[in-house]
Design a protein around this motif. Structure first.
Motif, PDB file in Angstrom:
ATOM      1  N   THR A 124       3.651   0.099   0.153  1.00 19.49           N
ATOM      2  CA  THR A 124       3.236   1.147  -0.785  1.00 19.49           C
ATOM      3  C   THR A 124       2.262   2.161  -0.197  1.00 19.49           C
ATOM      4  OG1 THR A 124       1.656  -0.470  -1.701  1.00 19.49           O
ATOM      5  CG2 THR A 124       3.727  -0.176  -2.866  1.00 19.49           C
ATOM      6  N   LYS A 125       1.748   1.912   1.000  1.00 19.56           N
ATOM      7  CA  LYS A 125       0.950   2.943   1.672  1.00 19.56           C
ATOM      8  C   LYS A 125       1.802   4.163   2.004  1.00 19.56           C
ATOM      9  CE  LYS A 125      -2.556  -0.123   3.711  1.00 19.56           C
ATOM     10  NZ  LYS A 125      -2.033  -1.416   3.224  1.00 19.56           N
ATOM     11  N   SER A 126       3.110   4.000   2.008  1.00 19.38           N
ATOM     12  CA  SER A 126       3.986   5.149   2.219  1.00 19.38           C
ATOM     13  C   SER A 126       3.798   6.187   1.115  1.00 19.38           C
ATOM     14  CB  SER A 126       5.450   4.697   2.257  1.00 19.38           C
ATOM     15  OG  SER A 126       5.842   4.104   1.018  1.00 19.38           O
ATOM     16  N   GLN A 127       3.371   5.739  -0.070  1.00 18.92           N
ATOM     17  CA  GLN A 127       3.191   6.645  -1.202  1.00 18.92           C
ATOM     18  C   GLN A 127       1.750   7.142  -1.339  1.00 18.92           C
ATOM     19  OE1 GLN A 127       5.027   5.563  -4.971  1.00 18.92           O
ATOM     20  NE2 GLN A 127       5.989   3.805  -3.991  1.00 18.92           N
ATOM     21  N   MET A 128       0.780   6.260  -1.138  1.00 16.36           N
ATOM     22  CA  MET A 128      -0.605   6.624  -1.450  1.00 16.36           C
ATOM     23  C   MET A 128      -1.528   6.624  -0.243  1.00 16.36           C
ATOM     24  SD  MET A 128      -1.893   3.251  -3.548  1.00 16.36           S
ATOM     25  CE  MET A 128      -0.429   3.183  -4.576  1.00 16.36           C
ATOM     26  N   GLY A 129      -0.963   6.515   0.945  1.00 25.91           N
ATOM     27  CA  GLY A 129      -1.819   6.472   2.109  1.00 25.91           C
ATOM     28  C   GLY A 129      -2.568   5.156   2.207  1.00 25.91           C
ATOM     29  N   HIS A 130      -3.517   5.122   3.124  1.00 29.89           N
ATOM     30  CA  HIS A 130      -4.287   3.901   3.395  1.00 29.89           C
ATOM     31  C   HIS A 130      -5.664   4.043   2.769  1.00 29.89           C
ATOM     32  CE1 HIS A 130      -5.768   0.360   5.071  1.00 29.89           C
ATOM     33  NE2 HIS A 130      -5.502   0.533   6.366  1.00 29.89           N
ATOM     34  N   LEU A 131      -5.931   3.253   1.755  1.00 29.49           N
ATOM     35  CA  LEU A 131      -7.206   3.314   1.042  1.00 29.49           C
ATOM     36  C   LEU A 131      -8.270   2.421   1.683  1.00 29.49           C
ATOM     37  CD1 LEU A 131      -5.157   4.534  -1.001  1.00 29.49           C
ATOM     38  CD2 LEU A 131      -6.559   3.605  -2.818  1.00 29.49           C
ATOM     39  N   LEU A 132      -8.043   2.016   2.921  1.00 31.55           N
ATOM     40  CA  LEU A 132      -9.027   1.243   3.693  1.00 31.55           C
ATOM     41  C   LEU A 132      -9.511   0.029   2.895  1.00 31.55           C
ATOM     42  CD1 LEU A 132     -11.026   4.255   5.250  1.00 31.55           C
ATOM     43  CD2 LEU A 132      -8.916   3.185   6.048  1.00 31.55           C
ATOM     44  N   GLY A 133     -10.807  -0.061   2.606  1.00 33.13           N
ATOM     45  CA  GLY A 133     -11.332  -1.239   1.910  1.00 33.13           C
ATOM     46  C   GLY A 133     -10.841  -1.414   0.490  1.00 33.13           C
ATOM     47  N   ALA A 134     -10.264  -0.372  -0.091  1.00 29.45           N
ATOM     48  CA  ALA A 134      -9.704  -0.471  -1.445  1.00 29.45           C
ATOM     49  C   ALA A 134      -8.232  -0.856  -1.438  1.00 29.45           C
ATOM     50  CB  ALA A 134      -9.873   0.849  -2.186  1.00 29.45           C
ATOM     51  N   SER A 135      -7.592  -0.792  -0.276  1.00 29.77           N
ATOM     52  CA  SER A 135      -6.133  -0.954  -0.237  1.00 29.77           C
ATOM     53  C   SER A 135      -5.692  -2.313  -0.763  1.00 29.77           C
ATOM     54  CB  SER A 135      -5.608  -0.726   1.182  1.00 29.77           C
ATOM     55  OG  SER A 135      -6.144  -1.672   2.089  1.00 29.77           O
ATOM     56  N   GLY A 136      -6.364  -3.374  -0.369  1.00 23.78           N
ATOM     57  CA  GLY A 136      -5.950  -4.705  -0.811  1.00 23.78           C
ATOM     58  C   GLY A 136      -6.078  -4.891  -2.308  1.00 23.78           C
ATOM     59  N   ALA A 137      -7.096  -4.281  -2.899  1.00 24.58           N
ATOM     60  CA  ALA A 137      -7.283  -4.393  -4.346  1.00 24.58           C
ATOM     61  C   ALA A 137      -6.202  -3.631  -5.094  1.00 24.58           C
ATOM     62  CB  ALA A 137      -8.665  -3.887  -4.741  1.00 24.58           C
ATOM     63  N   VAL A 138      -5.943  -2.386  -4.677  1.00 24.84           N
ATOM     64  CA  VAL A 138      -4.901  -1.589  -5.335  1.00 24.84           C
ATOM     65  C   VAL A 138      -3.541  -2.251  -5.156  1.00 24.84           C
ATOM     66  CG1 VAL A 138      -3.671   0.608  -5.279  1.00 24.84           C
ATOM     67  CG2 VAL A 138      -6.170   0.581  -5.168  1.00 24.84           C
ATOM     68  N   GLU A 139      -3.265  -2.738  -3.959  1.00 26.00           N
ATOM     69  CA  GLU A 139      -1.974  -3.382  -3.712  1.00 26.00           C
ATOM     70  C   GLU A 139      -1.850  -4.711  -4.448  1.00 26.00           C
ATOM     71  OE1 GLU A 139      -1.995  -3.181   0.548  1.00 26.00           O
ATOM     72  OE2 GLU A 139      -1.879  -0.989   0.469  1.00 26.00           O
ATOM     73  N   SER A 140      -2.973  -5.374  -4.719  1.00 31.27           N
ATOM     74  CA  SER A 140      -2.924  -6.588  -5.548  1.00 31.27           C
ATOM     75  C   SER A 140      -2.606  -6.246  -6.997  1.00 31.27           C
ATOM     76  CB  SER A 140      -4.253  -7.342  -5.463  1.00 31.27           C
ATOM     77  OG  SER A 140      -4.414  -7.951  -4.196  1.00 31.27           O
ATOM     78  N   VAL A 141      -3.095  -5.096  -7.468  1.00 31.56           N
ATOM     79  CA  VAL A 141      -2.707  -4.631  -8.803  1.00 31.56           C
ATOM     80  C   VAL A 141      -1.200  -4.436  -8.858  1.00 31.56           C
ATOM     81  CG1 VAL A 141      -2.853  -2.707 -10.443  1.00 31.56           C
ATOM     82  CG2 VAL A 141      -4.938  -3.569  -9.344  1.00 31.56           C
TER      83      VAL A 141
END
Length: 415
Positions: A335-352
């Protein structure tokens, strides 16, 4: 007996949606949040990269002027997402034991805007013009502190800081707090606001960022043979975890079970992953063992998949080693293909997103995959895809600079 931990609330503030439902809906459509940057500093500093995935809406639309002034953007995003998750959970704030309510909110970089703006103020205008709230705003535990203050969590307020694995480590920390009987409710998540000229210049210098400046929506290309780096993103994700008995006692809607977590380190290189994916493999196996999961239980993976030439292959190797031939039957979303890499937030957003994938039995799309790298023969979700009925498990992978590896396993909920 191990306490079962369940997910009852979700919040997200991302480049493809200012709340969790919109982010989810757009993830199923394949919406790109990557845009050309219009900030004056792009031209001022002659940055080689002029694209990023900014939050879909201004934080000022959700916070008061006083809150905006007293919070770094990373903390602003955290509070917005946490408030949404808390409301979504339906918990009556007045009815819970606040001493058994905790927060674990992560970041990879923290208040970089506050820090560097403060330094500019000091150099240009002198010490008397530096804001007295500068330190509370720049400190990495600012998001966790603000969320705990806002919601009244007195159990503890913790801040995992482990680069791009931070948000997923917060999930693991919340899981352990409840399992160990130290909390009944934990708000976990991650926040990042680092689309700033300094970190962007640094990432660009190490050849980590895509330079597809003329095609921003096509720049993040996990698994594609022509991938050339990740795209910076910003935002936050928040999740309410509860012990099963606490959730059932109040008649909560339960999205899924947080079944297991695995955290390891590569001890290999400060930025490059172990080329054989050994640390990632151990994290995957640890998460499955922790949740009593066998490879054939897994139907979906939200992969770390940053779109870097050196990062995507070791993750495939780790998945293949951990799941064996069953990997051929697992749907993988990047899903980073859509929203880029949110660094320290990425795992939380991707867990959602992983939680919603299990709950709705659908997998988010991977966009921009036009010519799949033959070294990464995954079954990638590129068109609308339903997940099977029955008990299912999805994994969310996060790997960060310093060799940090974190994986969580999310299982469909049954009493």
């Amino acid at each position: 007996m191990t306490r079962k931990v369940v997910i009852t609330g979700l919040g997200a503030f991302t480049p493809i949606g200012s709340d969790a439902p919109t982010t989810w809906e757009n993830s199923l459509k394949g919406t790109s949040g990557v845009r050309k940057l219009t900030d004056e500093w792009v031209e001022k500093y002659e940055l080689p990269v002029s694209i990023a995935a900014k939050a879909a809406a201004p934080a000022a639309d959700f916070l008061s002027r006083v809150e905006m002034k007293r919070m770094d953007p990373s903390t602003q995003f955290a509070v917005i997402a946490a408030r949404e998750a808390w409301k979504d959970s339906g918990i009556d704030t007045d009815a819970i034991d606040h001493d058994r309510f905790a927060v674990s909110f992560a970041t990879g970089i923290g208040g970089v805007w506050t820090l560097l703006d403060g330094w500019d103020t000091l150099r240009e205008r002198g010490p008397r013009r530096v804001m007295p709230m500068t330190v509370p705003m720049l400190m990495p535990n600012g998001p966790a502190a603000a969320v705990s203050l806002d919601l009244g969590a007195r159990g503890s307020a913790r801040t995992p800081v482990s680069a791009c694995a931070s948000g997923t480590e917060a999930m693991a920390q919340g899981l352990e707090l409840i399992r160990q009987g130290k909390a009944d409710v934990v708000v976990v998540g991650g926040a990042e606001a680092a689309i700033h000229p300094m970190p962007m210049a640094s990432f660009a210098a190490m050849q980590a960022l895509s330079k597809r400046n003329d095609e921003p929506e096509r720049a993040s290309r996990p698994y594609d043979i022509d991938r050339d780096g990740f795209v910076m993103g910003e935002g936050a994700g928040a999740i309410v975890l509860e012990s099963e008995e606490h959730a059932l006692a109040r008649g909560a809607r339960i999205y899924a079970e947080l079944a297991g977590a695995g955290i390891t380190s590569d001890a290999h290189h400060i930025t490059a992953p172990d080329p054989e994916g050994l640390g990632a493999t151990r994290a995957l196996r640890a998460a499955m063992e922790d949740g009593g999961i066998v490879p054939t239980d897994v139907v979906h993976v939200n992969a770390h998949a940053t779109s870097t030439p050196v990062g995507d292959v070791p993750e495939y190797t780790a998945l293949k080693t951990a799941l064996g031939d069953h990997l051929d039957d697992v749907w993988v979303s990047a899903t980073k293909s859509q929203m880029g890499h949110l660094l320290g937030a990425s795992g939380a957003v991707e867990s959602v997103l992983t939680t919603l994938a299990v709950y709705h039995r659908k997998a988010p799309l991977t966009i921009n995959l036009e010519n799949q790298d033959p070294k990464i023969p995954l079954k990638v979700v590129t068109s609308p895809t339903d997940l099977p009925e029955g008990e299912i498990v999805a994994l969310n992978n996060s790997f960060g600079f310093g060799g940090h590896n974190a994986v969580v396993a999310i299982r469909s909920y049954t009493k």
